[in-house]
Enzyme design. Structure first.
Site, PDB file in Angstrom:
ATOM      1  N   HIS A 116       0.879  -1.178   0.000  1.00  0.00           N
ATOM      2  CA  HIS A 116       0.000   0.000   0.000  1.00  0.00           C
ATOM      3  C   HIS A 116       0.919   1.231   0.000  1.00  0.00           C
ATOM      4  O   HIS A 116       2.025   1.178   0.554  1.00  0.00           O
ATOM      5  CB  HIS A 116      -0.823  -0.047   1.287  1.00  0.00           C
ATOM      6  CG  HIS A 116      -1.895   0.982   1.410  1.00  0.00           C
ATOM      7  ND1 HIS A 116      -1.634   2.287   1.730  1.00  0.00           N
ATOM      8  CD2 HIS A 116      -3.231   0.894   1.277  1.00  0.00           C
ATOM      9  CE1 HIS A 116      -2.779   2.959   1.800  1.00  0.00           C
ATOM     10  NE2 HIS A 116      -3.767   2.136   1.521  1.00  0.00           N
ATOM     11  N   ASP A 201       3.595  -3.952   7.935  1.00  0.00           N
ATOM     12  CA  ASP A 201       2.312  -3.272   7.797  1.00  0.00           C
ATOM     13  C   ASP A 201       1.227  -4.340   7.958  1.00  0.00           C
ATOM     14  O   ASP A 201       1.034  -5.175   7.069  1.00  0.00           O
ATOM     15  CB  ASP A 201       2.229  -2.606   6.415  1.00  0.00           C
ATOM     16  CG  ASP A 201       0.851  -2.037   6.136  1.00  0.00           C
ATOM     17  OD1 ASP A 201      -0.023  -2.103   7.024  1.00  0.00           O
ATOM     18  OD2 ASP A 201       0.647  -1.532   5.005  1.00  0.00           O
ATOM     19  N   GLN A 204      -4.073  -4.699   7.105  1.00  0.00           N
ATOM     20  CA  GLN A 204      -5.084  -5.589   6.516  1.00  0.00           C
ATOM     21  C   GLN A 204      -4.996  -6.997   7.098  1.00  0.00           C
ATOM     22  O   GLN A 204      -5.709  -7.888   6.645  1.00  0.00           O
ATOM     23  CB  GLN A 204      -4.902  -5.654   4.986  1.00  0.00           C
ATOM     24  CG  GLN A 204      -5.096  -4.333   4.271  1.00  0.00           C
ATOM     25  CD  GLN A 204      -6.561  -3.889   4.203  1.00  0.00           C
ATOM     26  OE1 GLN A 204      -7.470  -4.593   4.614  1.00  0.00           O
ATOM     27  NE2 GLN A 204      -6.790  -2.696   3.680  1.00  0.00           N
ATOM     28  N   LYS A 227     -10.147  -0.438  10.540  1.00  0.00           N
ATOM     29  CA  LYS A 227     -10.345  -1.636   9.705  1.00  0.00           C
ATOM     30  C   LYS A 227     -10.682  -2.855  10.555  1.00  0.00           C
ATOM     31  O   LYS A 227     -10.868  -3.944  10.038  1.00  0.00           O
ATOM     32  CB  LYS A 227      -9.082  -1.921   8.891  1.00  0.00           C
ATOM     33  CG  LYS A 227      -8.756  -0.846   7.858  1.00  0.00           C
ATOM     34  CD  LYS A 227      -7.683  -1.349   6.931  1.00  0.00           C
ATOM     35  CE  LYS A 227      -6.930  -0.262   6.220  1.00  0.00           C
ATOM     36  NZ  LYS A 227      -7.727   0.677   5.448  1.00  0.00           N
ATOM     37  N   CYS A 369      -4.789   2.602  -3.569  1.00  0.00           N
ATOM     38  CA  CYS A 369      -3.530   3.097  -2.972  1.00  0.00           C
ATOM     39  C   CYS A 369      -2.407   2.084  -3.172  1.00  0.00           C
ATOM     40  O   CYS A 369      -1.560   1.910  -2.284  1.00  0.00           O
ATOM     41  CB  CYS A 369      -3.679   3.432  -1.491  1.00  0.00           C
ATOM     42  SG  CYS A 369      -4.975   4.608  -1.158  1.00  0.00           S
TER      43      CYS A 369
HETATM   44  N1  ALA Z   1      -6.232   1.223   2.726  1.00  0.00           N
HETATM   45  C1  ALA Z   1      -7.639   1.153   2.550  1.00  0.00           C
HETATM   46  C2  ALA Z   1      -8.016   0.338   1.351  1.00  0.00           C
HETATM   47  O1  ALA Z   1      -7.266  -0.465   0.879  1.00  0.00           O
HETATM   48  C3  ALA Z   1      -8.246   2.485   2.560  1.00  0.00           C
HETATM   49  O2  ALA Z   1      -9.089   0.491   0.854  1.00  0.00           O
END
Ligand code: ALA
Length: 416
Positions: A116, A201, A204, A227, A369
């Site tokens: 990202h 990171d 996610q 998230k 992103c």
């Molecule tokens: N990083 C977030 C996405 O992947 C906002 O949508």
């Protein structure tokens, strides 16, 4: 997992909404909203300042979140938990506070093409500003990192060197949905250069699967509250105490100092040294409720649910559209969370997302992103469906049915 839907007020106020954009931000359970509301209504004072009951209550609720988050990611100490605004700020905290001190011309900073932007641009800029080499690990057509030798073993010789100061890696890609073998990559980095500092990171990853910083053996980990059922405006940086203890501050101001004189300022210990100004107190308290909520569900249970749903999503999309759909990362054999970013033949992702919205289905379209990854895989943009604990099989079936309609509308001439 079905009953959890009742916990999310937005699913009650939008009964027909099929929310498939949880990678952008998750929905919030009522108990998170209640925890934040309780702060503002019952004890909404500032923290670490007031010698009166409600301020002490606020301080104690805020500080308790450190322990709850530490336990959640198996950090050895709650003092290693720093609250930031988001995962992006967590990464920037390291590149500003430590990177500027540590990176000299000729040094090397390593990241990957699947990151990202939040875990790419700060490192790129740090490298550029210090005349360091910015090395980006490539990926294969299936999105897997190009780090394996012919026997399938991770081989980082030629990538990591004695000059590598930092390596920044994502645990789960927000486009591919694949869970990267970060623990094994870290082992391989340490075998070449034990002094390389490694940031993971996990924005996610932490919402979807159990994450253990000691097991990963990283030095820093960034995550994002919004998230993982928590409020927006709060992120976390975890770092090893022995590094944080010597790390200079990033933002200067109140609440991070020990003594200020005209001649000189001395700073507080970590983590307070890194939390200048009044933080998002309600948000941090909301994050604690979110973590407890996820612990109540069980991270293993949640991960299993997502893997099942994610496999169903891929299968249904592939069965429905065959060669007319390209799902990034679908050919990888790595484990996955419930996420699919795809190109549908002849359809622009923004049109797909807009028409799905007419069917009450929320997805994200664009490059998410992650422009270097899209460029590497020669995809201008993708439509992304991302799932979470409240997603059902019925949501996926409805998505596929709606996509059929969208495809027919946008590409009437393409034979189905
Ligand atoms: N990083 C977030 C996405 O992947 C906002 O949508």
């Amino acid at each position: 997992m079905k009953d959890v839907r009742l916990d999310f007020p937005l699913l009650r106020t939008h009964q027909d909404l099929i929310y498939l954009d949880s990678a952008a931000t998750s929905l919030k359970p009522q108990i998170v909203l209640d925890a934040m509301n309780r702060y503002y209504t019952d004890y909404g004072a500032n923290i670490h300042r007031g010698l009166y009951a409600i301020s002490e209550e606020a301080s104690s609720e805020y500080e308790e979140t450190r322990q709850v988050v530490a336990d959640f990611i198996n950090a050895p100490s709650s003092q290693e938990i720093i609250f930031t605004r988001n995962a992006t700020e967590s990464v920037n905290l390291i590149t500003y506070a430590l990177g500027r001190e540590m990176v000299d011309p000729g040094d090397q900073i390593v990241t990957t093409v699947i990151e990202h932007h939040a875990n790419f641009v700060p490192w790129q800029q740090l490298a550029f500003q210090h005349d360091a080499e910015f090395k980006v690990i490539d990926c294969l057509e299936n999105g897997d990192l190009d780090i394996y030798d012919e026997t399938g073993r991770i081989d980082l010789s030629g990538i990591i060197t004695t000059k590598t100061r930092f390596c920044a890696l994502t645990l789960v890609s927000n486009v591919l949905g694949t869970v990267q073998p970060v623990k094994e990559i870290i082992k391989a980095i340490r075998a070449i250069n034990p002094k390389t500092l490694i940031l993971v990171d996990a924005a996610q990853a932490v919402p979807h699967m159990p994450v253990d910083v000691q097991d990963l053996d990283c030095d820093f980990l960034a995550l994002s509250s919004h998230k993982m059922c928590g409020p927006t405006g709060v992120g976390v940086l975890w770092g090893r105490n022995e590094i944080l203890a010597h790390m200079p501050p990033f933002l200067f101001g109140g609440a991070m100092i020990r003594e200020v004189r005209i001649e000189e300022t001395t700073y507080d210990e970590s983590p307070h040294r890194f939390e200048a100004g009044t933080p998002d107190i309600a948000g941090v308290i909301g994050l604690k409720a979110a973590v407890r909520y996820l612990q109540g569900v069980g991270m293993q249970t949640l991960y299993k649910h997502e893997q099942e749903l994610g496999a169903t999503l891929l299968k249904q999309l592939q069965e429905a559209f065959g060669t007319k759909i390209r799902i990034l990362g679908a050919d990888s054999r790595l484990p996955r969370i419930g996420l699919a970013a795809f190109e549908l033949e002849g359809c622009h992702p923004h049109d797909v997302a807009a028409l799905l919205d007419e069917e009450n289905i929320a997805v994200r379209a664009g490059n998410h992103c992650a422009m270097p990854l899209h460029a590497r895989l020669k995809a201008n943009a993708t439509t992304r469906a991302s799932l979470y604990l409240y997603t059902t099989h019925d949501d996926i079936t409805k998505l596929v049915t709606a996509l059929h309609k969208v495809h027919t509308r946008l590409c009437p001439s393409i034979k189905k």
